[in-house]
Enzyme design. Structure first.
Site, PDB file in Angstrom:
ATOM      1  N   THR A  53      -2.458  -0.735  -6.827  1.00 55.92           N
ATOM      2  CA  THR A  53      -3.295  -1.807  -7.376  1.00 55.92           C
ATOM      3  C   THR A  53      -4.533  -2.079  -6.517  1.00 55.92           C
ATOM      4  O   THR A  53      -5.402  -2.855  -6.917  1.00 55.92           O
ATOM      5  CB  THR A  53      -2.479  -3.110  -7.515  1.00 55.92           C
ATOM      6  OG1 THR A  53      -1.990  -3.473  -6.227  1.00 55.92           O
ATOM      7  CG2 THR A  53      -1.306  -2.928  -8.461  1.00 55.92           C
ATOM      8  N   GLY A  54      -4.631  -1.448  -5.334  1.00 56.36           N
ATOM      9  CA  GLY A  54      -5.788  -1.661  -4.454  1.00 56.36           C
ATOM     10  C   GLY A  54      -7.014  -0.879  -4.922  1.00 56.36           C
ATOM     11  O   GLY A  54      -6.934  -0.083  -5.867  1.00 56.36           O
ATOM     12  N   ASN A  99       4.255  -8.359  -4.165  1.00 51.13           N
ATOM     13  CA  ASN A  99       3.325  -9.279  -4.844  1.00 51.13           C
ATOM     14  C   ASN A  99       2.711  -8.689  -6.111  1.00 51.13           C
ATOM     15  O   ASN A  99       2.448  -9.397  -7.072  1.00 51.13           O
ATOM     16  CB  ASN A  99       2.183  -9.670  -3.903  1.00 51.13           C
ATOM     17  CG  ASN A  99       2.696 -10.428  -2.695  1.00 51.13           C
ATOM     18  OD1 ASN A  99       3.658 -11.184  -2.797  1.00 51.13           O
ATOM     19  ND2 ASN A  99       2.070 -10.201  -1.546  1.00 51.13           N
ATOM     20  N   SER A 100       2.425  -7.376  -6.081  1.00 54.76           N
ATOM     21  CA  SER A 100       1.771  -6.763  -7.235  1.00 54.76           C
ATOM     22  C   SER A 100       2.762  -6.070  -8.158  1.00 54.76           C
ATOM     23  O   SER A 100       2.395  -5.590  -9.227  1.00 54.76           O
ATOM     24  CB  SER A 100       0.720  -5.753  -6.768  1.00 54.76           C
ATOM     25  OG  SER A 100      -0.268  -6.408  -6.025  1.00 54.76           O
ATOM     26  N   CYS A 154     -13.374   7.024   6.388  1.00 52.23           N
ATOM     27  CA  CYS A 154     -14.458   7.275   5.424  1.00 52.23           C
ATOM     28  C   CYS A 154     -15.756   7.732   6.103  1.00 52.23           C
ATOM     29  O   CYS A 154     -16.390   8.686   5.659  1.00 52.23           O
ATOM     30  CB  CYS A 154     -14.730   6.020   4.599  1.00 52.23           C
ATOM     31  SG  CYS A 154     -14.785   4.490   5.544  1.00 52.23           S
ATOM     32  N   SER A 195     -17.378  -2.508   0.914  1.00 50.05           N
ATOM     33  CA  SER A 195     -16.141  -2.125   0.228  1.00 50.05           C
ATOM     34  C   SER A 195     -15.168  -1.414   1.160  1.00 50.05           C
ATOM     35  O   SER A 195     -13.966  -1.398   0.899  1.00 50.05           O
ATOM     36  CB  SER A 195     -16.442  -1.256  -0.999  1.00 50.05           C
ATOM     37  OG  SER A 195     -17.188  -0.130  -0.618  1.00 50.05           O
ATOM     38  N   GLY A 196     -15.671  -0.865   2.259  1.00 52.48           N
ATOM     39  CA  GLY A 196     -14.788  -0.276   3.265  1.00 52.48           C
ATOM     40  C   GLY A 196     -13.880  -1.295   3.915  1.00 52.48           C
ATOM     41  O   GLY A 196     -12.863  -0.943   4.511  1.00 52.48           O
ATOM     42  N   HIS A 206     -21.514   4.656   2.265  1.00 48.26           N
ATOM     43  CA  HIS A 206     -21.963   4.556   3.647  1.00 48.26           C
ATOM     44  C   HIS A 206     -23.152   5.503   3.831  1.00 48.26           C
ATOM     45  O   HIS A 206     -23.174   6.597   3.248  1.00 48.26           O
ATOM     46  CB  HIS A 206     -20.864   4.997   4.623  1.00 48.26           C
ATOM     47  CG  HIS A 206     -19.661   4.112   4.626  1.00 48.26           C
ATOM     48  ND1 HIS A 206     -19.659   2.815   4.162  1.00 48.26           N
ATOM     49  CD2 HIS A 206     -18.401   4.344   5.071  1.00 48.26           C
ATOM     50  CE1 HIS A 206     -18.456   2.292   4.307  1.00 48.26           C
ATOM     51  NE2 HIS A 206     -17.666   3.190   4.855  1.00 48.26           N
TER      52      HIS A 206
END
Lengths: 350, 350
Positions: B15-16, B43-44, B132, B162-163, B252
């Site tokens: 879900t991430g 949780n998810s 990344c 977003s990293g 990036h």
């Protein structure tokens, strides 16, 4: 009773971003002004500006405008400086020029007072103010060079949009709101107003500042390279820059790699030199996450240095993070500092 | 008639942000899946996600979850990988781990398929996906290293929020609107969620990514340094990084200085190697202002390279600008590439 000397000062480009900052600093620093003349293009002439509580009407800058002026601070673009600075000098004024028009001219000193103040006295009527990204870098590196020597600089910049003028500032603001509203981004100014293509700056990074030169470097990168060598009086110093425009309004940041001449220098040694240096604030403590940022340096006069690290492979290598307000130390404040030095040292006559 | 082999695949952290990108890529690339299991924290669990038109209910990740799984793609944080990756391996799965948990472990290959694909076959059940910012740099430099050798890398990064996860993305969005509304900026996440202090990222630059190490470098910087040496099989390679978080959402960018071994290499030589390299797109033409930017590289698989310049003082020195989507090549796409290679080369058994 002593009489305080006062001077007739002109600001060319008084209604622009840097001109406005210059006015504010002249007030704050109680610059010894007899009469202040505010000059601009014909478009802004007639505007009323307040200085020290008095209203001054902006006049169109013409050759005759400089009659009786002692010090003329130019910040209205290179073509205006090329046209009018010699006219000001002819009429007896000393010009501090904030454009790139005269920076590399052999008979024009290029000055950051913390670095090469004594060059001012060699002027022939014009003293040039360096490029904003150059000023903060040489100011931050001078104390290290003096103590340990300096042979090499590799810099990657993180530059604010205000360096590209008020239209670029508006463009970032407008595009940011467009992005948040899920609207298309309108790009008309950046990376370079007069260049062929424009790209969005909001939530982006543009690896172009000023136009490309034949060697693949941009003019901004070549300014950093050539101006640094001139200011530091070291044509052999290796300087290479990569200049990048980023979506923030004020202050340039720089990731700087240097090589010193002396062996065995430590981070503590570098810290000590920076702590003792005029105009520099060392903000460097990993244990408290202390380092300068564009927001924290905005509206401040000083050059802020942090993230000082020794290279892990080269004993003479160090990495630093240098941040300063590009409109203050990078422009208006450095200009006024040069004018202060002209007066203080009695160098108006060169 | 041949039978196509299909595999039971699990995504841990489905879900991430990266988990979602992995699902999308598995669909797009028509990965040969028999059964897809979506796993998450408690949780998810229970959420419904659609894959290839079929609804899949997300389950809580437990040791037993990996029974019958052939390939498990982990992207749920280092502690989850430390706890559950060995459980998956024990049950016969091969793990591709997208966290820093196993990257520097001696018996775990750290792989960017364009650079060191053959390392995959040495796995003992776990293959690590690099950081990344490391992935795009080594991908961009590998063709140059192969042709001309490589002795030194100095990199300054320009990294997207977003990293730092979806909360950091929301923080940039919220702060940007607060700034435009002239409201105070609320900073609770960046630079590092669990660290002592938080600074605004909107219209700012933060020279800290991940926590500080004892040597004054951040963990992100040390990841780039150590992972690059491991991936490139060159402990003697000098690599130094300065990592900076910036106010954009995706991709990036990196300002990279390198020194090659061979003398007399030209920009055209470097261009040629980059043009012929798999997974690389050369975008470099000053005459048309062509260079990659974070916005232009977003949602693309490739690593984009531009601004290739020869150093003006060092014959072996070159400067490059490398940009790639940090969630795709920097995470999800590289993970799936490793899984594809495992299958294609019949390396699931190591």
């Amino acid at each position: 009773m002593t009489e305080k000397k006062v001077y007739n000062v002109a600001i060319v480009g008084a209604t622009g971003a840097v001109g406005q900052k210059i006015m504010k600093i002249l007030e704050e620093k109680e610059f010894p002004i007899n009469k202040l003349k505010l000059l601009s293009s014909i478009n802004s002439a007639g505007k009323e500006l307040v200085f020290n509580g008095k209203t001054i009407i902006v006049e169109e800058a013409k050759p005759e405008s400089f009659e009786g002026i002692d010090i003329a601070l130019f910040s209205a673009g290179g073509s205006v400086s090329k046209q009018l600075a010699p006219e000001a000098v002819k009429r007896g004024a000393v010009v501090v020029d904030n454009t790139s028009a005269y920076r590399m001219a052999e008979n024009v000193p290029l000055v950051v007072p913390e670095v090469n103040n004594e060059d001012i006295q060699k002027h022939n009527g014009i003293i040039a103010n360096p490029n904003c990204s150059t000023i903060q870098m040489v100011a931050g590196l001078k104390p290290i060079k003096d103590a340990y020597g300096l042979s090499r600089i590799i810099v990657s910049t993180y530059q604010a949009v205000s360096g590209a003028g008020v239209n670029a500032v508006n463009e970032l603001e407008n595009q940011s709101q467009q992005f948040l509203n899920n609207e298309e981004l309108e790009a008309n100014i950046l990376p370079v107003k007069g260049d062929k293509k424009h790209y969005p700056i909001a939530f982006n990074a543009l690896p172009q500042i000023d136009v490309f030169q034949d060697n693949g470097y941009t003019f901004e990168e070549m300014k950093m390279i050539n101006e640094t060598k001139k200011i530091m009086h070291d044509p052999e110093l290796s300087v290479i820059a990569t200049c990048v425009r980023l979506p923030f309004f004020t202050s340039h940041a720089e990731s700087v790699y240097i090589e010193v001449d002396k062996e065995g220098v430590t981070v503590e040694d570098v810290w000590k030199e920076l702590r003792n240096a005029e105009g520099i604030i060392l903000e460097d403590d990993p244990s408290t996450q202390s380092y300068p940022t564009p927001l924290s340096a905005a509206n401040k006069e000083e050059v802020f240095v942090g993230r000082v690290r020794k290279d892990l492979d080269n004993d003479k290598g160090f990495h630093l993070w240098i941040v300063s307000d590009n409109l203050l130390k990078g422009a208006a404040w450095n200009t006024v500092q040069i004018a202060q030095s002209l007066i203080k040292n009695n160098w108006l006559q060169g």
